[in-house]
Scaffold this active site. Structure first.
Site, mmCIF file in Angstrom:
data_model
loop_
_atom_site.group_PDB
_atom_site.id
_atom_site.type_symbol
_atom_site.label_atom_id
_atom_site.label_comp_id
_atom_site.label_asym_id
_atom_site.label_seq_id
_atom_site.Cartn_x
_atom_site.Cartn_y
_atom_site.Cartn_z
ATOM 1 N N GLY A 99 0.815 -1.204 0.000
ATOM 2 C CA GLY A 99 0.000 0.000 0.000
ATOM 3 C C GLY A 99 0.850 1.255 0.000
ATOM 4 O O GLY A 99 2.069 1.209 0.188
ATOM 5 N N TRP A 100 0.214 2.379 -0.212
ATOM 6 C CA TRP A 100 0.909 3.645 -0.385
ATOM 7 C C TRP A 100 1.742 4.027 0.835
ATOM 8 O O TRP A 100 2.895 4.445 0.718
ATOM 9 C CB TRP A 100 -0.093 4.747 -0.712
ATOM 10 C CG TRP A 100 0.538 6.075 -0.920
ATOM 11 C CD1 TRP A 100 0.605 7.113 -0.037
ATOM 12 C CD2 TRP A 100 1.236 6.519 -2.090
ATOM 13 N NE1 TRP A 100 1.282 8.170 -0.585
ATOM 14 C CE2 TRP A 100 1.676 7.840 -1.854
ATOM 15 C CE3 TRP A 100 1.511 5.932 -3.328
ATOM 16 C CZ2 TRP A 100 2.392 8.575 -2.794
ATOM 17 C CZ3 TRP A 100 2.215 6.661 -4.274
ATOM 18 C CH2 TRP A 100 2.654 7.968 -3.991
ATOM 19 N N GLU A 141 4.259 -0.395 -3.711
ATOM 20 C CA GLU A 141 4.092 0.892 -4.389
ATOM 21 C C GLU A 141 5.319 1.785 -4.160
ATOM 22 O O GLU A 141 5.353 2.547 -3.215
ATOM 23 C CB GLU A 141 2.811 1.566 -3.882
ATOM 24 C CG GLU A 141 1.560 0.749 -4.147
ATOM 25 C CD GLU A 141 0.273 1.469 -3.770
ATOM 26 O OE1 GLU A 141 0.282 2.703 -3.588
ATOM 27 O OE2 GLU A 141 -0.752 0.799 -3.664
ATOM 28 N N TYR A 142 6.302 1.718 -5.080
ATOM 29 C CA TYR A 142 6.402 0.943 -6.309
ATOM 30 C C TYR A 142 7.851 0.536 -6.513
ATOM 31 O O TYR A 142 8.755 1.254 -6.048
ATOM 32 C CB TYR A 142 5.944 1.771 -7.524
ATOM 33 C CG TYR A 142 4.526 2.246 -7.419
ATOM 34 C CD1 TYR A 142 3.461 1.381 -7.677
ATOM 35 C CD2 TYR A 142 4.240 3.557 -7.049
ATOM 36 C CE1 TYR A 142 2.144 1.829 -7.595
ATOM 37 C CE2 TYR A 142 2.922 3.995 -6.956
ATOM 38 C CZ TYR A 142 1.875 3.130 -7.237
ATOM 39 O OH TYR A 142 0.581 3.549 -7.129
ATOM 40 N N MET A 204 -4.191 -0.942 -11.559
ATOM 41 C CA MET A 204 -4.739 0.232 -10.871
ATOM 42 C C MET A 204 -5.004 1.360 -11.879
ATOM 43 O O MET A 204 -4.320 2.373 -11.925
ATOM 44 C CB MET A 204 -3.794 0.676 -9.754
ATOM 45 C CG MET A 204 -3.709 -0.333 -8.625
ATOM 46 S SD MET A 204 -2.866 0.267 -7.136
ATOM 47 C CE MET A 204 -1.159 0.126 -7.642
ATOM 48 N N THR A 205 -6.048 1.141 -12.666
ATOM 49 C CA THR A 205 -6.438 2.120 -13.686
ATOM 50 C C THR A 205 -7.310 3.205 -13.058
ATOM 51 O O THR A 205 -8.465 3.423 -13.430
ATOM 52 C CB THR A 205 -7.171 1.418 -14.841
ATOM 53 O OG1 THR A 205 -7.938 0.321 -14.332
ATOM 54 C CG2 THR A 205 -6.195 0.895 -15.871
ATOM 55 N N TYR A 206 -6.721 3.859 -12.073
ATOM 56 C CA TYR A 206 -7.334 5.007 -11.406
ATOM 57 C C TYR A 206 -6.200 5.845 -10.826
ATOM 58 O O TYR A 206 -5.016 5.506 -11.017
ATOM 59 C CB TYR A 206 -8.339 4.566 -10.324
ATOM 60 C CG TYR A 206 -7.902 3.425 -9.447
ATOM 61 C CD1 TYR A 206 -6.872 3.564 -8.517
ATOM 62 C CD2 TYR A 206 -8.519 2.184 -9.528
ATOM 63 C CE1 TYR A 206 -6.471 2.521 -7.701
ATOM 64 C CE2 TYR A 206 -8.119 1.123 -8.718
ATOM 65 C CZ TYR A 206 -7.097 1.305 -7.809
ATOM 66 O OH TYR A 206 -6.696 0.264 -7.008
ATOM 67 N N TRP A 352 -11.490 -0.780 -5.806
ATOM 68 C CA TRP A 352 -11.008 -0.155 -4.578
ATOM 69 C C TRP A 352 -12.031 0.910 -4.203
ATOM 70 O O TRP A 352 -12.110 1.942 -4.875
ATOM 71 C CB TRP A 352 -9.618 0.485 -4.770
ATOM 72 C CG TRP A 352 -9.173 1.086 -3.471
ATOM 73 C CD1 TRP A 352 -9.493 2.327 -2.996
ATOM 74 C CD2 TRP A 352 -8.398 0.449 -2.453
ATOM 75 N NE1 TRP A 352 -8.969 2.516 -1.748
ATOM 76 C CE2 TRP A 352 -8.287 1.374 -1.387
ATOM 77 C CE3 TRP A 352 -7.792 -0.797 -2.318
ATOM 78 C CZ2 TRP A 352 -7.588 1.085 -0.226
ATOM 79 C CZ3 TRP A 352 -7.092 -1.075 -1.166
ATOM 80 C CH2 TRP A 352 -6.987 -0.137 -0.131
#
Length: 380
Positions: A99-100, A141-142, A204-206, A352
Site C-alpha cells: 500500500g501507499w 508501491e512501487y 490500478m487504472t485510477y 477499490w
C-alpha cells in the site's frame, strides 16, 4: 454511442472469460465516524468473487508485519473476514501486503538478495498457514520508485519465480496490484515476468489525475479528453499498453474506484475538465482525506445540490459546487467500463474499495457501483 454499441456487440464473445470481481477492503474503514464506519460484517459475501484484506506490512528483517494488530488480530478482523467464506463457500479471500503508506524501501531491500527473499517467503508461508487466506496480493508501491532501486524490476520477478512453486504446492493464489500508467510501467515492471508468475494482475487504472496536476482531471477516464495534456493517461490506453508489453488479457483485472479525486477550483466559474485549481478538494466528512471523496459522500453532495455533468468523450461523470470539483465513477460509467473489460477479454474488474461504495444505500440501492459491475458481467 458507437463505442457503447461495440462493447455491447462484443459482450457475448467474452462474457465467460470476464468473470472476476476482485474487491479490496481497507481495514481502517472500521475507524471512520458515524455512517462512514464499515466493519467486516458490512461486507456482502456474495457481491464479489474475490475479497482482499488491505493491508499487512513488512518489517526491516523482511518478515511479515501485521499492521493494526489490535484490530486485525485482537478484534479478530482477519478471522471474521475469512469466515465470510462460511456464508459463501465459493468466495476467495486474499491478503494484501504494502500500500501507499508502506513506501518502497523495505521491499527493495527484501527482494535484493536470495537470503532476504527466503526470509520473506518463509514468513509468508507461516502467515498464510496461520490465518488461512486463499491467496496473497503484492501491492508494492512501487518498484524502483519512492525509495526503491533500479534492480527492483528484475528482483521483483525473481521473488515471484521463487514464490510460485511454493504457492502451487499449497494451492494458493499469487497476485499483484500494479501502477497502470505508462511512465511508471517503464520504471517499475517487467510485464512479461509478472504475466508468467502471477495468477492475475490487478491493474490500478485510477488515480490517473489528481491535485498534483494543477488542473481538474478525472480519476479514471475511459478515454482521453479532447484537450487532454497527456493522451495516454486513461483506462483504454493503459490496458492497450499492458497488453502490448506482454500481459495476457485474461490475467488483467481492470481496476475501478468507488471514490473520486477532488479539487479546489481557482475560479468557480471555470468548472469543466482541465480547469485551473488551487490544489486538493476539501476533506470528506467521513473519509477524512483532502482530495478524495467516497462515492457515498459524492452522491449525497449531488442530492444536496451539487451539479452533475457527463463527459461524452471520456465517458465519465464529474460534479461541482462553488469552488469544489470532483471526478468520479457512477453506475453508468462503471457499466461502460465493465462492458469495455468484456470487449477486451480481460479477466474481470477490480474495485477499490467495498467500503466507499454507497454501502448504506444513502442514495438508493446498497452498493450500487459494485452491483452494477456484477450485473454487467453476468449479462443482466
Amino acid at each position: 454511442m458507437f463505442k457503447i454499441t461495440v462493447y455491447l456487440l462484443l459482450f457475448i464473445t467474452f462474457s465467460q472469460a470476464t468473470d472476476k470481481i476482485v474487491c479490496y477492503f481497507s481495514n481502517w474503514a472500521e475507524t471512520r465516524p458515524q455512517i462512514g464506519r464499515f466493519d467486516v460484517e458490512d461486507i456482502d459475501p456474495y457481491l464479489c468473487t474475490h475479497l482482499i484484506y488491505a493491508f499487512i506490512g513488512l518489517n526491516e528483517d523482511s518478515t511479515i508485519n501485521i499492521l493494526d494488530y489490535q484490530n486485525s488480530i485482537g478484534n479478530n478482523a482477519i478471522r471474521r473476514f475469512n469466515n465470510l467464506r462460511l456464508i459463501n463457500p465459493e468466495l476467495k479471500t486474499l491478503i494484501a501486503i504494502g500500500g501507499w503508506t508502506e513506501g518502497s524501501e523495505r521491499y527493495s531491500d527484501m527482494v535484493s538478495t536470495l537470503t532476504t527473499r527466503s526470509i520473506f517467503i518463509n514468513s509468508t508461508i507461516e502467515f498464510m498457514e496461520t490465518y488461512g487466506f486463499d491467496g496473497f496480493d503484492l501491492d508494492w508501491e512501487y518498484p524502483n520508485k519512492r525509495g526503491g532501486k533500479p534492480g527492483d524490476k528484475e528482483n521483483f520477478i525473481q521473488l515471484l519465480a521463487e514464490m510460485r512453486p511454493v504457492f502451487d504446492e499449497r494451492g494458493w493464489l499469487l497476485t499483484a496490484a500494479v501502477n497502470a500508467a505508462y511512465k511508471s510501467v517503464n520504471i517499475c515492471y517487467d510485464v512479461v515476468g509478472l504475466n508468467r508468475y502471477l495468477d492475475f494482475i490487478n491493474l490500478m487504472t485510477y488515480n490517473l489525475h489528481g491535485s498534483w496536476d494543477n488542473v481538474t482531471g478525472h480519476n479514471a477516464p475511459l478515454h482521453p479528453a479532447e484537450n487532454d495534456w497527456d493522451m495516454l493517461l486513461n483506462v483504454d490506453s493503459c490496458v492497450i499498453d499492458w497488453i502490448k508489453r506482454g500481459a495476457s488479457p485474461e490475467k488483467l483485472i481492470l481496476g475501478t474506484g468507488t471514490y473520486g479525486k477532488s479539487f479546489t477550483l481557482t475560479n468557480e466559474k471555470e468548472n469543466s475538465v482541465n480547469s485551473p485549481t488551487l490544489g486538493a478538494g476539501e476533506l470528506g466528512p467521513y473519509t477524512g482525506e483532502f482530495g478524495i471523496l467516497g462515492y457515498y459522500e459524492i452522491c449525497a453532495n449531488i442530492l444536496n445540490g451539487w451539479t452533475r455533468s457527463w463527459d461524452d468523450t471520456q465517458l465519465v461523470p464529474y460534479a461541482f459546487n462553488g469552488n469544489q470539483w470532483v471526478g468520479y465513477d457512477d453506475v453508468k460509467s462503471l457499466q461502460l467500463k465493465a462492458e469495455y473489460a468484456i470487449s477486451k477479454g480481460l479477466g474481470g474488474i477490480m474495485v477499490w474499495s467495498v467500503d466507499t461504495d454507497d454501502f448504506n444505500g444513502i442514495c438508493g440501492e446498497k452498493s450500487p457501483l459494485i452491483n452494477q459491475i456484477k450485473k454487467t458481467l453476468n449479462g443482466i
